[in-house]
Write an enzyme that holds these catalytic residues in place. Structure first.
Site, mmCIF file in Angstrom:
data_model
loop_
_atom_site.group_PDB
_atom_site.id
_atom_site.type_symbol
_atom_site.label_atom_id
_atom_site.label_comp_id
_atom_site.label_asym_id
_atom_site.label_seq_id
_atom_site.Cartn_x
_atom_site.Cartn_y
_atom_site.Cartn_z
ATOM 1 N N HIS A 78 0.823 -1.209 0.000
ATOM 2 C CA HIS A 78 0.000 0.000 0.000
ATOM 3 C C HIS A 78 0.858 1.261 0.000
ATOM 4 O O HIS A 78 0.547 2.235 -0.690
ATOM 5 C CB HIS A 78 -0.911 -0.003 1.231
ATOM 6 C CG HIS A 78 -1.672 -1.281 1.392
ATOM 7 N ND1 HIS A 78 -1.974 -1.808 2.612
ATOM 8 C CD2 HIS A 78 -2.150 -2.161 0.472
ATOM 9 C CE1 HIS A 78 -2.622 -2.953 2.451
ATOM 10 N NE2 HIS A 78 -2.729 -3.180 1.172
ATOM 11 N N CYS B 85 -5.111 -2.009 -16.762
ATOM 12 C CA CYS B 85 -4.955 -1.049 -15.676
ATOM 13 C C CYS B 85 -3.933 -1.495 -14.642
ATOM 14 O O CYS B 85 -3.883 -0.952 -13.543
ATOM 15 C CB CYS B 85 -6.299 -0.780 -14.991
ATOM 16 S SG CYS B 85 -7.022 -2.229 -14.218
#
Length: 754
Positions: free
Chosen positions: A368, A681
């Site tokens: 993250h 993506c």
């Protein structure tokens, strides 16, 4: 073993004598000689010697009582040499009944230590690093008691602080003592976010340094320690109960915190240190140094990971003792953040206008923190072994995220070279900025739509300046990951409205919650899984908890307010999952219409192709979808059975390999035959060489991190797609494990700008 009261009185008397001796002033050597004489007398030792680490890494005898005084500042030992070198290397006490029998013993005739057999040496630890060694010796062969070891460790800790504070060694002598790393170092890691940066080190949540080492009231200090530990334990218990979110830690990490916070051994070590005359803060530092010295040498990655858990726990306890809590930190103008690892909220708490780079001891490119760093265009390098122990607050640091390296305290020539490269990158950015409004057409006239990945409010601010033609992937889970509790309907609706407003008339594709795996929220109950990447995550979680998914869909429909809406479901592994999810969308649209609310003027519902199973069932899937998007990050990890978050295996495969390219070609061909819009993506889309391969395979919609739009557009404008198609098509039949070199050769041959 002596009674606790006797041990406390003896230690406090010894430390008081040392303080009084130093208060008398005088030359540094005289004070050092007095200190070792006092320690020898108090410990009933015939020898007491103090060795300090020199900048050349050698250990030098600085003072002695009992050995030949002529050896002072003459006897030196190289790293790892002798018993003193062994203590420095291990960072823990060495207690020997007969020192000459030890294999590491190194005889130095100038010291005159021949008659002495019993040996006890303890390191002077500062921040987990040994800066010196304190030794006592006796003629009689014997093992020193636990109380004596404890006494000498306490004295060594106090001496280490005195040395660092300049109380024990004068300014001139201190210049040659290595209290902290000072030499230039180059660490090799992995690049998580592209770019270059030069600045000063800022340690993430550094420990609160104890201002006082010795307590005046043992009982009061015990009470302070107990109150802080109780508060810490209650905080962690509450986090696990889900009443308050701690976004920077996963459930598993919090479980570990709770285990250690309630560990009797850890608590007993803290209590013993306080009962022996230390303040609560000094006790924490004492226990921290012991753990770092002991576990820092472990080869077992599990044990080293436990050290990091203990580091975090000690830091938290110090903040409970100080009452500081999570206070926002002021950053210098050119801050380089240094951390073991970070959660998304950790990084977002810092002022991004002052944050130039990020260095991590652990993590992965799919973590993250890495995703956030790329979104904020912050150069980031991770997997830098031993980083925290090799850098001090304020050290000059270079982040080279082009090569995946970090330079600590770099030489002037390195800084000059890096600065030149930073200037070149700035020039390239200026070139990309000029292309912002230029449509992305290949040289032979093919239009390539370049979109931006997003998930943060900050992304909305830079959408226009990137020149992206919309948001091809909006990660809705980031709102959940940086929140202290589950975002409610109004909060979700407000965010989605802001995204659509910021995009203007540009398309936005919202991906529904991709939670689970490594994205476990502390306020959301979750069971620990043996293989979370293959476990209960993404659409599986949404279908099993339809209320959670329906609330999000309801918020998306409300935010659209009659505008076009694009919704995409992540990690669809079979067509039944998509069919069930699509049905929930229809239910929510009908719910809104029954209440007189506006339905989207156009609703497109798509699926992410991330599970290899769908590659062989595209005929069924494409008939049900309005569009699809290829998530190459997950697709590749599942194709190659390599966890992208595991540094041991994540780089064992190359997406520019025949099997990966064949799978991508099959997806593109199936979509072309059915007229289904398809985009890519994943990370591949934002890297010029990989994007070149995707364009060659026929993909015309690419969504990428904001920083990738300029470089990929420059590549597209220089690309002859037909020549690229012919070249890459020939490579699909290669028997090689990777065709990266061949694609690079092809790119140069057709004069591609990458």
């Amino acid at each position: 073993m002596a009674a606790p009261g006797v041990a406390i009185r003896g230690q406090r008397s010894l430390l008081r004598q040392i303080r009084e001796a130093l208060a008398g002033g005088g030359p540094a050597q005289v004070r050092l000689d007095m200190v070792v004489r006092i320690i020898a007398r108090s410990m009933v030792a015939e020898v007491c010697s103090l060795y300090m680490r020199r900048a050349a890494e050698e250990m030098e005898l600085f003072a002695t009582e009992g050995l030949d005084a002529k050896a002072v500042h003459v006897t030196r030992m190289k790293p790892g040499e002798g018993l003193v070198g062994e203590i420095m290397k291990l960072g823990r006490p060495l207690n020997l009944a007969d020192a000459p029998e030890h294999p590491a013993f190194s005889y130095r005739p100038e010291t005159g230590e021949d008659p002495y057999h019993a040996f006890l040496g303890v390191p002077l630890l500062r921040g987990g690093r040994a800066i010196g060694v304190l030794v006592v010796q006796n003629r009689t062969a014997r093992v020193y008691t636990d109380d004596e070891v404890e006494d000498l460790q306490i004295v060594a800790m106090v001496l280490a602080e005195m040395v660092a504070g300049g109380e024990l060694i004068g300014g001139d002598e201190l210049k040659g003592v290595e209290l902290t790393p000072h030499k230039p170092e180059r660490l090799k890691g992995s690049k998580f976010g592209d770019g270059l940066a030069y600045g000063v080190a800022v340690l993430h949540e550094p420990p609160v340094a104890p201002s006082q080492l010795l307590s005046d009231d043992v009982v009061a200090e015990e009470a302070r320690l107990k109150a802080a530990v109780d508060s810490l334990q209650a905080q962690i218990d509450t986090m696990l109960e889900g009443q308050h979110g701690l976004v920077e830690a996963s459930y598993e990490v919090l479980e570990t915190y709770r285990m250690f916070a309630h560990d009797r051994g850890w608590n007993r070590s803290l209590q013993d240190a306080v009962r022996n005359g230390l303040t609560a803060e000094a006790a924490v530092e004492r226990v921290r140094s012991e753990h770092r010295a002991r576990l820092g040498q472990a080869r077992d990655p599990y044990l080293r990971e436990r050290l990091h858990d203990l580091e975090d726990l000690n830091d938290r306890l110090l903040r409970h003792l100080s009452g500081e809590g999570h206070v926002a930190r002021e950053l210098p103008e050119n801050a380089i953040l240094i951390a073991r690892n970070l959660g998304p909220a950790d990084l977002l708490e810092y002022d991004r206008t002052r944050l130039r780079g990020l260095l991590l001891e652990e993590g992965s490119a799919a973590s993250h923190a890495a995703i956030i760093a790329r979104a904020l265009d912050i150069p980031c390098v991770g997997r830098l072994a031993g980083l925290r122990d090799r850098v001090s607050e304020g050290d000059p640091v270079v982040v080279d995220a082009e090569t995946g390296e970090a330079y600590l305290r770099p030489r002037a020539d390195v800084v000059k070279a890096i600065q030149a490269r930073i200037d070149v990158r700035a020039q390239r950015r200026a070139e990309f900025a000029k292309l912002r409004d230029t449509p992305a057409f290949t040289r032979d006239g093919a239009k390539i739509t370049l979109l931006m990945n997003a998930g943060l409010d900050v992304d909305l601010d830079i959408l226009v300046e990137t020149g992206a033609e919309g948001i091809g992937l909006f990660r809705t889970e980031f709102q959940f990951m940086v929140a202290e509790e589950m975002p409610r309907f109004n909060a979700q609706t407000a965010l989605y409205s802001r995204v659509m407003d910021a995009a203007g008339g540009l398309p936005v594709t919202f991906r529904t919650l991709d939670l689970g795996g490594d994205k476990v929220l502390p306020y959301l109950e979750a069971e620990r899984e043996d293989n979370p990447a293959l476990g209960w995550r993404a659409i599986r979680m949404g279908l099993d908890r339809p209320a959670l998914l329906r609330l999000q869909l309801r918020a998306l429909i409300a935010a659209a307010r009659g505008r076009e809406l694009r919704i995409m479901f992540p990690l669809v592994a079979n067509v039944d999952e998509f069919r069930a999810a699509r049905a929930l969308v229809d239910v929510e649209v009908a719910w809104a219409q029954r209440r007189g609310r506006m339905a989207p003027s156009r609703l497109d519902v798509g699926a992410m192709i991330e599970a290899p199973s769908l590659v062989w069932h595209l005929d069924a899937l494409l008939a049900m979808t309005d569009f699809v998007s290829v998530g190459t990050n997950d697709l590749m990890q599942y194709m190659f059975a390599a966890d992208r978050g595991n540094p041991r295996v994540s780089e064992r495969y190359d997406p520019l390999s025949p099997p990966a390219l064949r799978a991508l070609e099959a997806i593109q061909r199936a979509c072309a035959e059915t007229g289904t819009p398809v985009s890519v993506c994943g990370e591949m889309a934002g890297r010029p060489l990989e994007a070149f391969a995707l364009v060659a395979l026929g993909f015309e919609r690419l969504s990428m991190p904001p920083a990738g739009v300029g470089p990929v557009k420059q590549m597209v404008l220089s690309c002859d797609r037909e020549a690229a198609r012919r070249g890459v098509s020939a490579l699909l039949k290669s028997g090689a494990g990777s065709v990266r070199n061949e694609i690079e050769t092809l790119a140069r041959k057709i004069s591609l700008a990458i």
